[in-house]
Design a protein around this motif. Structure first.
Motif, PDB file in Angstrom:
ATOM      1  N   PRO A  75      35.905  36.366   7.588  1.00 42.87           N
ATOM      2  CA  PRO A  75      36.914  36.126   8.622  1.00 42.87           C
ATOM      3  C   PRO A  75      38.321  35.925   8.055  1.00 42.87           C
ATOM      4  CG  PRO A  75      34.933  34.904   9.119  1.00 42.87           C
ATOM      5  CD  PRO A  75      34.765  35.440   7.728  1.00 42.87           C
ATOM      6  N   GLU A  76      38.415  35.364   6.861  1.00 47.44           N
ATOM      7  CA  GLU A  76      39.738  35.212   6.243  1.00 47.44           C
ATOM      8  C   GLU A  76      40.316  36.585   5.913  1.00 47.44           C
ATOM      9  OE1 GLU A  76      43.185  33.496   4.763  1.00 47.44           O
ATOM     10  OE2 GLU A  76      41.560  32.567   5.926  1.00 47.44           O
ATOM     11  N   TRP A  77      39.471  37.492   5.456  1.00 45.66           N
ATOM     12  CA  TRP A  77      39.945  38.853   5.196  1.00 45.66           C
ATOM     13  C   TRP A  77      40.425  39.500   6.493  1.00 45.66           C
ATOM     14  CZ3 TRP A  77      38.414  43.641   7.022  1.00 45.66           C
ATOM     15  CH2 TRP A  77      39.000  44.735   6.375  1.00 45.66           C
ATOM     16  N   ILE A  78      39.700  39.255   7.582  1.00 38.53           N
ATOM     17  CA  ILE A  78      40.089  39.783   8.893  1.00 38.53           C
ATOM     18  C   ILE A  78      41.432  39.197   9.326  1.00 38.53           C
ATOM     19  CG2 ILE A  78      39.465  39.808  11.347  1.00 38.53           C
ATOM     20  CD1 ILE A  78      36.477  39.720  10.339  1.00 38.53           C
ATOM     21  N   ALA A  79      41.575  37.867   9.195  1.00 36.32           N
ATOM     22  CA  ALA A  79      42.834  37.208   9.565  1.00 36.32           C
ATOM     23  C   ALA A  79      43.991  37.729   8.724  1.00 36.32           C
ATOM     24  CB  ALA A  79      42.693  35.696   9.397  1.00 36.32           C
ATOM     25  N   ASP A  80      43.737  37.915   7.442  1.00 32.34           N
ATOM     26  CA  ASP A  80      44.767  38.403   6.530  1.00 32.34           C
ATOM     27  C   ASP A  80      45.217  39.802   6.925  1.00 32.34           C
ATOM     28  OD1 ASP A  80      46.368  37.953   4.162  1.00 32.34           O
ATOM     29  OD2 ASP A  80      45.114  39.425   3.154  1.00 32.34           O
ATOM     30  N   ALA A  81      44.266  40.635   7.327  1.00 35.23           N
ATOM     31  CA  ALA A  81      44.593  42.002   7.736  1.00 35.23           C
ATOM     32  C   ALA A  81      45.509  42.013   8.947  1.00 35.23           C
ATOM     33  CB  ALA A  81      43.314  42.773   8.029  1.00 35.23           C
ATOM     34  N   LEU A  82      45.370  40.997   9.815  1.00 33.17           N
ATOM     35  CA  LEU A  82      46.154  40.929  11.043  1.00 33.17           C
ATOM     36  C   LEU A  82      47.362  40.002  10.928  1.00 33.17           C
ATOM     37  CD1 LEU A  82      43.175  40.770  13.559  1.00 33.17           C
ATOM     38  CD2 LEU A  82      44.700  42.702  13.164  1.00 33.17           C
ATOM     39  N   GLY A  83      47.539  39.395   9.763  1.00 32.65           N
ATOM     40  CA  GLY A  83      48.672  38.505   9.572  1.00 32.65           C
ATOM     41  C   GLY A  83      48.533  37.179  10.285  1.00 32.65           C
ATOM     42  N   LEU A  84      47.293  36.747  10.533  1.00 29.44           N
ATOM     43  CA  LEU A  84      47.041  35.475  11.207  1.00 29.44           C
ATOM     44  C   LEU A  84      46.761  34.378  10.187  1.00 29.44           C
ATOM     45  CD1 LEU A  84      44.624  36.840  13.976  1.00 29.44           C
ATOM     46  CD2 LEU A  84      47.066  36.349  14.209  1.00 29.44           C
ATOM     47  N   ASP A  85      47.038  33.148  10.565  1.00 32.58           N
ATOM     48  CA  ASP A  85      46.855  31.993   9.690  1.00 32.58           C
ATOM     49  C   ASP A  85      45.598  31.228  10.097  1.00 32.58           C
ATOM     50  OD1 ASP A  85      47.110  29.856   7.973  1.00 32.58           O
ATOM     51  OD2 ASP A  85      48.693  28.869   9.133  1.00 32.58           O
ATOM     52  N   ASN A  86      44.554  31.304   9.270  1.00 32.39           N
ATOM     53  CA  ASN A  86      43.319  30.567   9.523  1.00 32.39           C
ATOM     54  C   ASN A  86      43.592  29.081   9.269  1.00 32.39           C
ATOM     55  OD1 ASN A  86      40.730  29.530   9.656  1.00 32.39           O
ATOM     56  ND2 ASN A  86      39.944  30.685   7.921  1.00 32.39           N
ATOM     57  N   VAL A  87      43.345  28.229  10.269  1.00 34.67           N
ATOM     58  CA  VAL A  87      43.701  26.813  10.154  1.00 34.67           C
ATOM     59  C   VAL A  87      42.752  26.035   9.251  1.00 34.67           C
ATOM     60  CG1 VAL A  87      44.770  26.818  12.434  1.00 34.67           C
ATOM     61  CG2 VAL A  87      42.372  26.099  12.195  1.00 34.67           C
ATOM     62  N   VAL A  88      41.579  26.614   8.932  1.00 31.61           N
ATOM     63  CA  VAL A  88      40.588  25.888   8.124  1.00 31.61           C
ATOM     64  C   VAL A  88      40.819  26.169   6.643  1.00 31.61           C
ATOM     65  CG1 VAL A  88      38.138  25.539   7.671  1.00 31.61           C
ATOM     66  CG2 VAL A  88      38.925  26.015  10.007  1.00 31.61           C
ATOM     67  N   ASP A  89      41.153  25.129   5.903  1.00 33.97           N
ATOM     68  CA  ASP A  89      41.429  25.265   4.475  1.00 33.97           C
ATOM     69  C   ASP A  89      40.236  24.764   3.675  1.00 33.97           C
ATOM     70  OD1 ASP A  89      42.599  25.632   2.029  1.00 33.97           O
ATOM     71  OD2 ASP A  89      43.924  23.879   2.152  1.00 33.97           O
ATOM     72  N   SER A  90      39.285  25.648   3.435  1.00 31.87           N
ATOM     73  CA  SER A  90      38.079  25.301   2.692  1.00 31.87           C
ATOM     74  C   SER A  90      37.539  26.550   2.044  1.00 31.87           C
ATOM     75  CB  SER A  90      37.026  24.706   3.624  1.00 31.87           C
ATOM     76  OG  SER A  90      35.776  24.579   2.971  1.00 31.87           O
TER      77      SER A  90
END
Length: 339
Positions: free
Chosen positions: A236-251
């Motif tokens: 999901p982080e790769w997906i968020a990165d592709a769309l320029g979104l900031d994943n709020v979970v830092d783990s």
């Protein structure tokens, strides 16, 4: 473009420009998989898949006739393979028994997760299968750059972030094992083209808004308990990165258990929910997920819920799989419609 996406694009470019000449696999063929070397005297003939990703990957490589049993299903097959659903033998929707797997007389067992076939395998260990002359395969996405610990409350931590390079690698390796390298090159090239198209669409539609926050909720052991949400190193982080979104979970945990109070404090703009047929936990039910989010006194205050920025995608698209590209396409389109 981030390093993770750039590396994938470079890999794909190499695949696209490679010679189209197919070289037959020369047996015996030895390959390392998740730290274990296996030697194949010939292409496997009877395969049991433990994990929907492995089933879908076999279908994508044109190897349906090799599958003698499947298990661990999250939902329907993609439309391209929907007609194959009735002809595939399901040993179990969830984890199959060791005996059920052996009953299919496989010469190869493919597992999506080390959880099912690993040192503490719920189905069996690799050694138990190998002792009976059955080769095992574990998806590189679940072992490369990833370590499982007894103290983890999730699916393990990643020391190296997930990248679609791992999918390209698995496709290439399995194509070699089954002597279908031409199909492997074609599949890699198709994925690369879709990724490039999805990234261009994300950039052109101004999805990459600064500080647009997202959270990915897979499930929970208790509906009102801590949520299993995506960490910052998995698919999901790769997906968020592709769309320029900031994943709020830092783990660096793949799916850490996080309290809704903590998630609400970060106030995500969008929440992506996993939809699945599995019913191991109450929160597997998408209707119950949505009802909880809209009625809980903490979650209903989040911007994502107030603005109905709820995006539902198949659970398989949030696990390392061919469907990660689907998620980039679907989430990007839905956010564009919501803006």
């Amino acid at each position: 473009m981030s390093y993770k996406l750039l590396s994938s694009t470079l890999f794909a470019a190499a695949a696209l420009t490679a010679s189209t000449s197919a070289f037959a696999t020369h047996y015996p063929f030895t390959i390392d998989n998740c730290g274990q070397k296996n030697t194949y005297e010939h292409a496997p003939e009877r395969v049991v898949t433990i994990g929907q990703h492995e089933t879908e990957l076999m279908l994508a490589l044109g190897l349906k006739d090799k599958i003698v049993g499947t298990s661990v299903w999250f939902g329907p097959l993609p439309k391209a393979y929907s007609q194959d659903a009735t002809s595939l033998k399901r040993l179990s929707d969830n984890s199959p028994s060791f005996e059920a797997v052996l009953g299919q007389k496989p010469d190869l067992v493919e597992a999506q997760y080390t959880y099912h076939v690993g040192k503490q395998g719920e189905v069996a260990t690799r050694g138990q299968f190998e002792d009976l002359g059955v080769h095992t395969w574990i998806s590189p996405s679940d072992c490369v750059g990833k370590g499982l610990t007894d103290s983890s409350n999730s699916d393990g931590a990643r020391s190296v972030p997930f990248s679609v390079d791992l999918l390209y690698r698995e496709i290439t390796d399995l194509a070699k094992i089954f002597n279908v390298e031409a199909q492997g090159k074609t599949l890699n090239a198709q994925l690369a083209q879709r990724i490039e198209k999805a990234q261009k669409a994300a950039n052109s539609s101004a999805l990459k808004a600064k500080d647009t926050k997202v959270v990915f909720w897979f499930s929970s052991s208790r509906l009102k308990g801590d949520a299993w949400v995506a960490g910052n190193s998995g698919a999901p982080e790769w997906i968020a990165d592709a769309l320029g979104l900031d994943n709020v979970v830092d783990s660096n945990q793949e799916w850490p258990a996080v309290s809704w109070e903590t998630i609400a404090a970060d106030n995500p703009d969008y929440i992506v929910l996993a939809k699945m047929d599995r019913r191991l936990y109450p929160a597997d039910d998408i209707k119950k997920k949505i009802a909880f989010l809209k009625n809980d006194p903490v979650t209903k205050q989040m911007t994502a819920i107030k603005q109905n920025h709820i995006i539902v995608v198949p659970a398989m698209s949030l696990n390392p799989s061919l469907r990660n590209v689907d998620a980039v396409e679907q989430i990007g389109q839905k956010i564009g419609q919501m803006k």
